[in-house]
Every structure is written in C-alpha cells, then in structure tokens.
Design an enzyme around this catalytic site. Structure first.
Site, PDB file in Angstrom:
ATOM      1  N   TYR A 176      39.603 -18.292  12.625  1.00  0.00           N
ATOM      2  CA  TYR A 176      38.532 -18.802  12.776  1.00  0.00           C
ATOM      3  C   TYR A 176      37.662 -19.178  14.695  1.00  0.00           C
ATOM      4  O   TYR A 176      38.918 -19.749  14.890  1.00  0.00           O
ATOM      5  CB  TYR A 176      38.026 -20.128  11.850  1.00  0.00           C
ATOM      6  CG  TYR A 176      38.120 -21.430  12.388  1.00  0.00           C
ATOM      7  CD1 TYR A 176      38.492 -22.191  13.005  1.00  0.00           C
ATOM      8  CD2 TYR A 176      40.200 -21.405  12.387  1.00  0.00           C
ATOM      9  CE1 TYR A 176      38.394 -23.568  13.258  1.00  0.00           C
ATOM     10  CE2 TYR A 176      40.448 -22.480  12.189  1.00  0.00           C
ATOM     11  CZ  TYR A 176      39.948 -23.350  13.001  1.00  0.00           C
ATOM     12  OH  TYR A 176      40.866 -25.139  13.106  1.00  0.00           O
ATOM     13  N   CYS A 177      36.609 -19.929  14.303  1.00  0.00           N
ATOM     14  CA  CYS A 177      36.351 -19.900  16.034  1.00  0.00           C
ATOM     15  C   CYS A 177      34.893 -20.516  16.028  1.00  0.00           C
ATOM     16  O   CYS A 177      34.436 -20.545  14.620  1.00  0.00           O
ATOM     17  CB  CYS A 177      36.255 -18.537  16.487  1.00  0.00           C
ATOM     18  SG  CYS A 177      35.545 -17.332  16.909  1.00  0.00           S
ATOM     19  N   THR A 178      34.732 -20.891  17.221  1.00  0.00           N
ATOM     20  CA  THR A 178      33.005 -21.336  17.113  1.00  0.00           C
ATOM     21  C   THR A 178      31.957 -20.344  16.283  1.00  0.00           C
ATOM     22  O   THR A 178      31.269 -21.116  15.556  1.00  0.00           O
ATOM     23  CB  THR A 178      32.888 -21.753  18.529  1.00  0.00           C
ATOM     24  OG1 THR A 178      33.659 -22.005  18.954  1.00  0.00           O
ATOM     25  CG2 THR A 178      31.548 -22.678  18.297  1.00  0.00           C
ATOM     26  N   ILE A 205      32.629 -21.941  12.969  1.00  0.00           N
ATOM     27  CA  ILE A 205      32.844 -22.967  12.099  1.00  0.00           C
ATOM     28  C   ILE A 205      30.966 -23.462  11.905  1.00  0.00           C
ATOM     29  O   ILE A 205      30.667 -23.880  10.855  1.00  0.00           O
ATOM     30  CB  ILE A 205      33.155 -24.047  13.227  1.00  0.00           C
ATOM     31  CG1 ILE A 205      34.539 -24.174  13.485  1.00  0.00           C
ATOM     32  CG2 ILE A 205      33.039 -25.338  12.699  1.00  0.00           C
ATOM     33  CD1 ILE A 205      35.069 -24.207  14.746  1.00  0.00           C
TER      34      ILE A 205
END
Length: 328
Positions: A176-178, A205
């Site tokens: 996951y990342c932004t 996110i």
C-alpha cells in the site's frame, strides 16, 4: 466550513506517444479550469494531484476521461475549503513516479488489486503481510496497524530492500501507499523477484479512507499538498508519532524553518512557537531561518512564477512552426 473545493489525486499508466505536446495541451486545460497542483507527464502515463473549485474539478475529470487513454483512470476526490496548492506545475519526466524500474510495465503484470472493502476483510488474516512501500517520513507519521515498513528515503530505494522481505515469501503480501501509484511497480517487482501471492490496495490509503473510513490506519496520512497531513481514520484514530523536540505525542508535521536543514518531522505546536519553527537550537539561530507562521509549511520562492508562461511559450513555438510550414 464550506467545502467548496476538491482535491484530486490520480494516476494512470498508459502510453503517451508525445509527452511534450501532451504536457502543453494539458497545461492549457488546467489553466482554463483554474486548477493548481503538480502533474507529471511521461511516456508511461500521467500522475497528478490538483485542487480547484468543485465545478472546475468535475469538468477536469470529464475532460481527462474523455481521452480513451485515460478512460479507466481512478480519481480520488476529497472535499476541501480552499486551494491546497499555491501554484500549478505540469512537467515532463522519465517516469510518473521515480523508481528506476523502467523495465516494468504495470499494464502487463502487477499485483492483484484489492478494493478497499476487500483489503479490509483480508488485512488481519494470519497469512497476510501488509507492506508499506512509502518513505520514512511518510510512515513515521502514520501507517496501518502491524504494517511492515522499510527504511527508505525515496521509493527508488525500494528494490534494495528486497532481501529484507525474503522471510515473507510464503505469505500473502499486500502493498500500500498514499494513492496506489507506487504499488503498481512495487508489486510487479515483487512478482519479478519470485514472490507469488502479491496484492495491492487499489487507490491506496486515500481511497480506503473515503470508502471504508480508514479503520486501523494509525496516525495521519502524509500528503503532497498544502495540508501536509490528512486525517483518514474516522473509526479508531490513534497518534503514533512524537514531537521531534520534546518527545510528546504529536502528529503535526513541520519543515524546519532553516532552509539549509528543511528536515520534515513532527513538532508540537508549543515547541513550534518556542523554537520559531526550527528543529534545533542551531537551526533556530541560523541566519537564513525563515519566518514561522505557525504552520511550518513554506511555499518555495516563486522567482517570478507565472502559470501562463509555459503555455505562452508553447503557443509561440507553434506559431513559429506554422510560419515555417507556410514559407515552405
């Protein structure tokens, strides 16, 4: 407070034959809609985050999706009370996110995309590892509960950390990342390195916060606009970072007022005022120290910034080309 504006976060891996020409056209589109933000154009696609009035951002999304190359683009939309950017920049770069993984095409092979709802159901399973592929300063202020984090300053350092992940090869790995863009290449690289059960949180996110309330994301989400950090957990929020100066619980990110330092760390409001925005006594007494206004966010010097300048250059160059064609 009236939320008259939208902040858009988006990316799309797709082939752009002439990035320079597309950049000029896209710049003109953003100017016509009074948008501000940062947009990167590359031969491999488009990556951006912009702000504007709701009606203007709606028109922008319609215009982008009308192009067949971006028909499947996924916009993350967050209401806000003002512009979250001071300027507009549309730039051509080798990659839409710096990774040095030029050989990877996410449209050919990447980790299985999980919707926020699917991620929420799967994230706590015993055979699952949640992997944060963001930089240190990002996951220091907020991350998913029990997530594995990597000691990296930039995403391009990610491939160097692959040996640390060997212990998880028998598990399901969810990256996951932004907003999801880094995971496209991170998950593809993991597959290339022999990891078999690789997934990614689609939309990152931000999309998880919008659709599922951000449950179990601890701390704040670092974002790349004037907000610096964003509240994403409306279910069970928790502060995980501490003030760089005094050590008390704090998730308020500040750039050191000394531009030669400019370290980005959590500093509580009390220490922020006492230190005049600096992270140390040395930085507080530095001759170049910037005036502190309570935010710790400093817009770069404009140096005569004019959002129409590059658009005017493009028109001038086109006019010159037309003249040459007519002469021939």
């Amino acid at each position: 407070m009236e939320q008259a504006y939208n902040i858009l976060l988006y990316y799309c891996y797709t082939q752009i034959e002439d990035p320079e020409t597309f950049r000029d056209e896209h710049h003109e589109l953003c100017l016509s809609l009074n948008l501000r933000g940062r947009i990167i154009v590359a031969a491999e696609g488009l990556n951006g985050t912009v702000s504007g009035l709701k009606a203007d951002t709606e028109r922008y999304m319609e215009a982008v999706k009308a192009d067949p190359r971006f028909a499947h683009i996924d916009f993350k939309v967050e209401p806000y009370h003002k512009h979250s950017f001071a300027k507009l920049h549309v730039r051509v770069k080798p990659e839409i996110v710096h990774s040095d993984l030029h050989h990877i095409n996410p449209n050919q092979r990447t980790g299985i995309h999980l919707s926020p709802a699917e991620f929420k159901k799967l994230k706590d399973a015993e055979d699952v590892v949640i992997l944060d592929v963001r930089s240190n300063y990002e996951h220091a202020v907020g991350k998913f509960k029990n997530a594995v984090t990597l000691d990296i300053e930039n995403f391009r350092d990610f491939p160097q950390k692959i040996s640390e992940l060997e212990q998880y090869k028998g598990k399901k790995i969810i990256t996951y990342c932004t907003g999801g863009i880094k995971c496209e290449k991170a998950s593809a690289f993991l597959l290339e390195q022999g990891f078999e059960n690789v997934y990614q949180l689609h939309g990152g996110i931000i999309k998880y916060a919008i659709e599922e309330g951000g449950e179990d994301f601890e701390g704040k989400c670092y974002v790349f606009d004037g907000r610096v950090i964003a509240d994403v957990n409306k279910v069970n929020p928790k502060v995980i970072s501490t003030c760089y100066v005094c050590g008390t619980a704090c998730d308020r990110m500040v750039n050191c007022a000394n531009p030669d330092c400019n370290v980005h760390v959590p500093i509580c409001e009390k220490c922020g005022w006492e230190m005049e925005g600096a992270c140390s006594a040395e930085c507080k007494s530095h001759p170049k120290k910037r005036p502190y206004d309570g935010t710790g966010y400093y817009v770069k010097e404009s140096n005569g910034y004019n959002p129409f300048l590059n658009a005017k250059r493009a028109k001038k160059n086109q006019s010159a080309a037309n003249c040459l064609t007519e002469e021939v």
